[in-house]
Design an enzyme around this catalytic site. Sequence first.
Site, PDB file in Angstrom:
ATOM      1  N   HIS A 163       0.841  -1.207   0.000  1.00 22.56           N
ATOM      2  CA  HIS A 163       0.000   0.000   0.000  1.00 22.56           C
ATOM      3  C   HIS A 163       0.872   1.251   0.000  1.00 22.56           C
ATOM      4  CE1 HIS A 163      -3.293  -2.694   1.203  1.00 22.56           C
ATOM      5  NE2 HIS A 163      -4.087  -1.749   0.709  1.00 22.56           N
ATOM      6  N   LYS A 201      -0.674   4.916   4.602  1.00 22.72           N
ATOM      7  CA  LYS A 201      -1.604   4.006   5.289  1.00 22.72           C
ATOM      8  C   LYS A 201      -1.194   3.837   6.742  1.00 22.72           C
ATOM      9  CE  LYS A 201      -3.895  -0.461   4.826  1.00 22.72           C
ATOM     10  NZ  LYS A 201      -5.187   0.123   5.202  1.00 22.72           N
TER      11      LYS A 201
END
Length: 234
Positions: free
Chosen positions: A131, A135
């Site tokens: 990601h 995040k």
Amino acid sequence: MKIALLGYGKMGHVIERLAQAAGHEIVATRWLGGHSGVLNDADVAIEFSAPHAAVGHIKECFNARIPVVCGTTGWLEEFESVSKLCAEQHGTLLYASNFSIGVQLFFYLNERLASLMKDHPSYRPSIEEIHHIHKLDAPSGTAISLSQPILEFCSPEKWTLEEVQDSALLPIKARREGEVNGTHTVRYDSLIDAIEIKHEAHSREGFAFGALKAAEWIIGKTGVYSMKDVLNLT
Ligand SMILES: NC(=O)c1ccc[n+]([C@@H]2O[C@H](COP(=O)([O-])OP(=O)(O)OC[C@H]3O[C@@H](n4cnc5c(N)ncnc54)[C@H](OP(=O)(O)O)[C@@H]3O)[C@@H](O)[C@H]2O)c1
């Protein structure tokens, strides 16, 4: 549909754009430092905020009798108590660790694959998720969802973020790179060969589209639901 956006960051803005293009109205928005509009004016709330804020938003929706679609990850340890509260208050909650329809199909494949692999213990399962660097939680909620059927059917008993060679543990590698929207890989490795399934999100629109579909579906219902219910994958 009149929508309240609880959390008005990257996801909130994409949902707003797609919702307005589909003829829906955004009647309220909330972010860390403020808000606009009134939650009670909404037919449904869509919650994409932060792990520490999600449960408060959900409880507010139960109190206001507004169905809530939640995509925020990182608060799952409270899922059971929130589900209980939902039943007590006749509230409505739909949570998905990943609203992408492609990922929901990927979950389905993952479950089938795990059930096939239970008879082949020579394959060691592992998960990798990648990601963007912003995040907050690791592993991703999607990776935790992917781990569930593997833990149910195969030999590992729990997941770990550590790189270990212990068949009782399911390794999840969480990588944070640039602006990656979300890539998840489930791999079964043996000495002879390897089997891998992978999902790669190209943009945030897939999550927003799925969340809007869920919001349309949930109005008028009570209880706790998942995307499996929306897509008839149960
Ligand atoms: N389930 C899925 O399909 C899916 C897909 C993508 C992302 N996600 C998850 O959704 C969440 C949001 O993602 P994002 O990319 O939109 O994050 P983001 O860009 O960081 O936006 C988060 C938003 O929440 C707001 N916020 C933070 N704390 C708050 C509080 N206490 N009260 C009210 N608002 C608060 C932030 O306010 P400020 O603008 O003032 O900072 C911001 O508007 C994350 O948990 C992410 O992992 C889930």
